[in-house]
Design a protein around this motif. Structure first.
Motif, mmCIF file in Angstrom:
data_model
loop_
_atom_site.group_PDB
_atom_site.id
_atom_site.type_symbol
_atom_site.label_atom_id
_atom_site.label_comp_id
_atom_site.label_asym_id
_atom_site.label_seq_id
_atom_site.Cartn_x
_atom_site.Cartn_y
_atom_site.Cartn_z
ATOM 1 N N SER A 174 0.801 -1.204 0.000
ATOM 2 C CA SER A 174 0.000 0.000 0.000
ATOM 3 C C SER A 174 0.842 1.265 0.000
ATOM 4 O O SER A 174 0.301 2.342 -0.094
ATOM 5 N N SER A 175 2.130 1.113 0.137
ATOM 6 C CA SER A 175 2.948 2.324 0.224
ATOM 7 C C SER A 175 3.987 2.356 -0.885
ATOM 8 O O SER A 175 4.422 1.326 -1.376
ATOM 9 N N VAL A 176 4.352 3.559 -1.254
ATOM 10 C CA VAL A 176 5.442 3.696 -2.213
ATOM 11 C C VAL A 176 6.789 3.532 -1.526
ATOM 12 O O VAL A 176 7.831 3.563 -2.174
ATOM 13 N N GLY A 177 6.766 3.366 -0.197
ATOM 14 C CA GLY A 177 7.992 3.101 0.537
ATOM 15 C C GLY A 177 8.761 4.359 0.893
ATOM 16 O O GLY A 177 8.181 5.451 1.006
ATOM 17 N N ILE A 178 10.057 4.175 1.060
ATOM 18 C CA ILE A 178 10.894 5.307 1.463
ATOM 19 C C ILE A 178 11.266 6.120 0.230
ATOM 20 O O ILE A 178 11.662 5.561 -0.788
ATOM 21 N N VAL A 179 11.117 7.389 0.339
ATOM 22 C CA VAL A 179 11.376 8.256 -0.819
ATOM 23 C C VAL A 179 12.312 9.386 -0.420
ATOM 24 O O VAL A 179 12.519 9.663 0.766
#
Lengths: 398, 398
Positions: free
Chosen positions: A12-17
């Protein structure tokens, strides 16, 4: 571009950016007639660009946002850039529209390449009044040119040119972000397939103009503002900007939302303490907290310039000689308007006016008014209810 | 008491009046536990006291008003004490409720002896924070005790005692003035025959608490406030109080009223001038003008104390252990509530709650919600429509 973060919900997340920066090769020609150079743009991207470069969605932030729209920031600033109620309970370091951008979300990064930039005039990486003026070697301050929403959009256009992105599948944003989406549809009709202005308007209503004038006056009346040349003086107009933020905050919420959340509960006890200087009601304490958090992360001059740009925004005046229909005459994008029943700052009637103008022109337009109690902040809070509407709209054939 | 002024409409004005002053013989015991002494009360009267002293109507002013409620001031201050829209087109030196008080008017001076006092904590003649503290010989400033609406009413009670007036035929007022009327009905049930709270409430809603907190913070964050000890320093928190006034002003009006009056018209031309510091829209210029006029005639500490009093006001908390019905249990006066459809600061729902509580108690109550577009300021502007309602109510037998 991003990696899954194990601390976030799987899938559900694009993660660490990480926010990145790009310097535009050419000056930006502004509405006021000046050329601005150099211009740096802070940005983030989520998802993968398709080989045909035809899956790009640009999301545009509101007055106090920044490029960090989704995922977990590698270097969290400690202060969310979400507005209002949205700031609470929102994970530290999460982007301001994290609930809307990611795999399977409204702006589905399994399918789309989502681009988010800090707007021109900003204070979070994109060139703005706190940036160095090459003519003096000092921050621009009040010498920064007065910018418009169209200038913000032209900057985004120039930025996307550098990335080699010609067309946008969609431009979306709430509030001032929605104004940018509308401006895209008008300025670059051949280059955007769909626009999604949320909780926005074609021209701020006079009461909104008034609130913004009060907010700016509050900053400029603070002696620490020093005519806008406060950088490096060890002072900043925090007092005035705190008041500006409190005014904004109350206008972003509905009266019933404030009643539900705080009522008339006292802060410390069942009895009043007969104090003028100390917060007595919970809502008073909450507002001061909002003000204090905001001034730690935001530049007062950016507030002034951005507030001025959004009060100037007026599609009919800029592009239609006073007629909204004429201003929208060249729009080629499909339009999805979302408004919220309790939003009294950007009321649904403004979206209805846009809908009617586009419909009269025979252009494809859809308006969804969501019944929700939180006022203008709904565009950040009602993510679950916006998601199916946006997904369905984006899935429609052009 | 007054004489007809040839410059005013024949038979419709109380004529030229003069504010007078009375020193209370005893200290006023305050809710906070302190005794206040000396207390001077500024007042005006209109009409003639009947031999049986049974024709007295007390009118109570709102946050920024004063004792000069009707007629033409002998020494006009040059600034009307009317709020908001009401200030415009209102004759110089005319009292703030001149359209309501006079021969044949709502409060008919052919029949009633109308008394108006500046409220406790005021800055227009009645003892307040700018008065001399006998303990120091200097203005009280922040040492002035934190007062309540009940304290204002007890001061009026003590003042009327000196005049030899025991009973009131009615107490009437708008906004904070309506709170005083309600407090009269609760504190002195045997001494008031009728109360007329207009555009008022039994307890300010949380959004109103928020607006007032912002207004106070704006004043207190102004360095010129100096902790409230600005008297004699050559500085006053005019900048902060100006912002407070602008916030108040917008909340006193409705969004449609602002749209009708100003729209998005520019101040000086058809084109924007790309300015941050100068007013660009007419509504921006108007707000600055309102702020500038207000700070010339009003004391910032009085604003703080009065604003605090009206946020504290909460009949249910003060008198009913949280129950409005219990708080109103002892009321003996007939009650006429007037509210305005577009008043979002003191919405009609608050008057409806009072009506329901009184009705449940079997007490005589009438609620009139007037459909009018100007927001909270209607209590000053819609004089013609209030007049027949009030005249009929007052003519009813007790």
């Amino acid at each position: 571009m991003s990696q899954p973060a194990t601390t976030l919900g799987a899938g559900s997340s694009v993660g660490i950016v990480e926010t990145r920066y790009l310097d535009l090769p050419e000056p930006v020609r502004l509405d006021c007639g000046r050329d601005l150079h150099p211009v740096r743009v802070a940005y983030e991207t989520y998802g993968a660009l398709s080989p045909r470069r035809d899956n790009v969605i640009l999301v545009c932030h509101a007055l106090s946002g920044d490029a960090h729209a989704a995922g977990l920031s590698r270097s969290p600033s400690g202060e969310s850039t979400r507005d209002g109620f949205g700031a609470e309970g929102h994970g530290k370091g999460l982007g301001w529209w994290d609930g809307m951008i990611g795999p399977g979300k409204a702006f589905d990064t399994d399918r789309y390449f989502v681009v988010s930039t800090n707007l021109l005039g900003g204070c979070r990486g994109t060139t703005g009044p706190s940036s160095i003026d090459p003519a003096t070697g000092r921050p621009y301050g009040p010498d920064f040119p007065v910018i418009t929403v169209a200038d913000m959009v032209r900057t985004q256009r120039a930025f996307l040119d550098v990335l080699g992105i010609e067309r946008l599948a969609a431009v979306a944003g709430g509030s001032l972000g929605g104004m940018q989406a509308l401006e895209w549809a008008v300025l670059f009709p051949g280059q955007v397939d769909a626009v999604i202005p949320i909780a926005s308007t074609h021209a701020l209503q006079p009461q909104g103009v008034a609130w913004n004038a009060i907010a700016r006056d509050s900053i400029m009346r603070d002696p620490a503002w020093q005519g806008g040349r406060y950088y490096g003086t060890g002072q900043a107009p925090d007092a005035g900007m705190g008041v500006a933020r409190m005014v904004g905050h109350v206008t972003y919420l509905s009266a019933p939302a404030l009643s539900d959340k705080f009522g008339r509960r006292l802060q410390d006890s069942d009895e009043i303490r007969y104090t003028i200087t100390e917060p007595e009601f919970e809502v008073e304490s909450y507002l001061r907290h909002q003000a204090d958090s905001f001034v730690r992360r935001f530049d007062a001059n950016t507030y002034l310039y951005t507030s001025r740009a959004l009060t100037y925004f007026d599609l009919a005046r800029q592009h239609g000689g006073g007629s909204l229909e004429r201003a929208l005459g060249g729009v080629a994008a499909r339009t999805l308007l979302i408004a919220f029943s309790s939003d009294w700052l950007y009321p649904p009637s403004a979206s209805q006016e846009i809908e009617q103008a586009l419909r009269a022109l025979g252009k494809p337009v859809e308006l969804q008014v969501i019944e929700a109690p939180y006022g203008h902040d709904c565009f950040l809070l009602e993510e679950a209810r916006q998601t199916p509407i946006i997904r369905r709209f984006l899935a429609q054939p052009a």
